[in-house]
Scaffold this active site. Structure first.
Site, PDB file in Angstrom:
ATOM      1  CG  HIS A 152      -2.271   0.751   1.297  1.00  0.00           C
ATOM      2  ND1 HIS A 152      -2.019   2.233   1.253  1.00  0.00           N
ATOM      3  CD2 HIS A 152      -3.380   0.492   1.050  1.00  0.00           C
ATOM      4  CE1 HIS A 152      -3.113   2.704   1.287  1.00  0.00           C
ATOM      5  NE2 HIS A 152      -4.133   1.707   1.202  1.00  0.00           N
ATOM      6  CG  ASP A 197     -10.483   3.766  -3.091  1.00  0.00           C
ATOM      7  OD1 ASP A 197     -10.920   3.457  -1.879  1.00  0.00           O
ATOM      8  OD2 ASP A 197      -9.763   2.913  -3.663  1.00  0.00           O
ATOM      9  CD  GLU A 257      -3.106   1.479  -2.512  1.00  0.00           C
ATOM     10  OE1 GLU A 257      -3.993   0.562  -2.173  1.00  0.00           O
ATOM     11  OE2 GLU A 257      -3.579   2.798  -2.061  1.00  0.00           O
TER      12      GLU A 257
HETATM   13  O1  TA6 Z   1      -5.885   1.425  -1.198  1.00  0.00           O
HETATM   14  C1  TA6 Z   1      -7.176   2.194  -1.040  1.00  0.00           C
HETATM   15  C2  TA6 Z   1      -8.130   1.938   0.176  1.00  0.00           C
HETATM   16  O2  TA6 Z   1      -8.548   0.630   0.161  1.00  0.00           O
HETATM   17  C3  TA6 Z   1      -8.883   3.034   0.363  1.00  0.00           C
HETATM   18  O3  TA6 Z   1     -10.452   2.588  -0.028  1.00  0.00           O
HETATM   19  C4  TA6 Z   1      -8.875   3.530   1.732  1.00  0.00           C
HETATM   20  O4  TA6 Z   1      -9.520   2.592   2.876  1.00  0.00           O
HETATM   21  C5  TA6 Z   1      -7.198   3.216   1.970  1.00  0.00           C
HETATM   22  O5  TA6 Z   1      -7.208   2.001   1.434  1.00  0.00           O
HETATM   23  C6  TA6 Z   1      -6.732   3.324   3.582  1.00  0.00           C
HETATM   24  O6  TA6 Z   1      -7.194   2.348   4.189  1.00  0.00           O
HETATM   25  P1  TA6 Z   1      -6.766   2.463   5.897  1.00  0.00           P
HETATM   26  O7  TA6 Z   1      -7.523   1.134   6.306  1.00  0.00           O
HETATM   27  O8  TA6 Z   1      -5.270   2.240   5.874  1.00  0.00           O
HETATM   28  O9  TA6 Z   1      -7.517   3.492   6.453  1.00  0.00           O
END
Ligand code: TA6
Length: 283
Positions: A152, A197, A257
Site C-alpha cells: 500500500h 479510489d 499500490e
Molecule cells: O488502497 C485504497 C484503500 O483501500 C481505500 O479504500 C482506503 O480505505 C485506503 O485503502 C486506506 O485504508 P486504511 O485502512 O489504511 O485507512
C-alpha cells in the site's frame, strides 16, 4: 526520516552513505522512508500514530491476508499491525547494495482470525537508484489457503496537481468512489484532482509516477506477480475525516499500490507465492 526519531529496537535502518537510505518499522514491516540521493520519496503523515498497535499512516503498509474490508479481522488484514522479526540485519553485498530481511509467522492471534499456518518473508534490497521489496508467502500448513495481498505504497510528491501516473491507459478499472460498471482508462497520463479510489486490473509490470515541483520526482515502479494497481488519494474531505492523516497531506502524496487483489491466490500446502515491486528513481 532517519532512525533517530524511533526506539532503536523498533526500526531497521539501511544506509549506503551516498544519500541513499531506507527505514523500515518492525510494526507491520512498514517501510517508512526511501531516500534517493537525499530526496525522500515516501509520504508519512505528520499525524501518523506510532503506538505499535494502529497501522502506520504512510510508507508502504503490507495488506495481507486480505486487501480491503475483511469479515475475519481488521481492514487490509493483520500483517500491517503485527510485530515482524528482523531475520537478516542490513548487510552490504559485493556490489555495495544493502539487503535486509524481516519475517512474520502465524501465532495465536492470527490463527484466531485466520486458522492457517504461514510464514511471510519480506526482503529489501537498496541500490544506488532503486529499492526492491520482495514478499514471499509460504503456506506452512497442511491444507490449502487463499489470500489477496498488496503493498500500500504512499509516494511523496511536491504537488499532487503536477503528478501523473503513466502506464494505465487502456486498462479496465473499478471506481470505488462512483461504483458502477468497470471503466476503461483513456488517459496516457492519469492525473488526480479529487478523491480517487480505483483498482486497475491486469496492469503492465511497469508504471511511472512523475511529479514536478521542488523537488521533482520520476519513479519507475516495476512489479512481479502484482497484476493490479490501486490508485488512491483521499483528497480534502476524507483526509480531514482520518485522525492520522494530516489535513493538508493529500496535496503531497499519491498511493500507487501494487496488488494481487482482484483474483485471490490459492496456495496448496507447502507451496509459496513470490511478488515484488522495485522503485527506481529516473532523475
Ligand atoms: O488502497 C485504497 C484503500 O483501500 C481505500 O479504500 C482506503 O480505505 C485506503 O485503502 C486506506 O485504508 P486504511 O485502512 O489504511 O485507512
Amino acid at each position: 526520516q532517519d532512525a533517530s526519531g524511533f526506539p532503536a529496537g523498533d526500526v531497521v535502518f539501511m544506509e549506503r552513505g551516498d544519500g541513499n537510505s531506507a527505514l523500515l518499522h518492525l510494526h507491520g514491516a512498514t517501510l517508512i522512508s526511501w531516500k534517493c540521493h537525499g530526496v525522500e520519496n515516501l509520504f508519512l503523515s505528520s499525524t501518523s500514530v506510532f503506538d505499535n498497535k494502529k497501522a502506520i499512516r504512510g510508507g508502504v503498509p503490507i495488506a495481507f491476508p486480505n486487501f480491503g474490508p475483511w469479515p475475519l479481522g481488521p481492514q487490509h488484514g493483520f500483517a500491517r499491525i503485527k510485530r515482524w522479526t528482523l531475520a537478516v540485519p542490513p548487510t552490504k553485498d559485493a556490489k555495495g547494495d544493502i539487503l535486509a530481511v524481516v519475517t512474520l509467522e502465524d501465532d495465536e492471534e492470527t490463527k484466531a482470525m485466520w486458522d492457517y499456518k504461514f510464514k511471510l518473508v519480506y526482503t529489501l534490497v537498496l541500490s544506488e537508484k532503486s529499492l526492491m521489496s520482495t514478499l514471499v508467502v509460504h503456506n506452512t500448513d497442511t491444507k490449502s489457503l487463499g489470500f489477496t495481498t498488496l503493498l500500500h505504497t504512499y509516494f511523496r510528491v511536491a504537488d499532487i496537481n503536477t503528478t501523473t501516473v503513466h502506464g494505465l491507459k487502456g486498462l479496465k478499472y473499478t471506481d470505488k468512489i462512483t461504483g458502477g460498471q468497470d471503466v476503461v482508462e483513456a488517459r496516457d497520463l492519469v492525473a488526480v484532482d479529487r478523491n480517487y479510489d480505483r483498482v486497475y486490473k491486469d496492469a503492465p509490470n511497469v508504471t511511472v509516477l512523475s511529479s514536478s515541483g521542488e523537488p521533482a520526482r520520476k519513479i519507475e515502479i516495476k512489479t512481479f506477480n502484482f497484476p493490479d494497481v490501486v490508485v488512491w488519494n483521499p483528497w480534502d474531505v476524507k483526509a480531514k475525516e482520518m485522525g492520522d492523516f494530516d489535513d493538508e497531506g493529500y496535496k503531497e502524496m499519491l498511493c500507487v499500490e501494487a496488488g494481487k487483489v482482484v483474483n485471490p491466490v490459492t496456495l496448496t500446502a507447502g507451496a509459496q507465492f513470490e511478488c515484488s515491486q522495485t522503485f527506481t528513481s529516473m532523475l
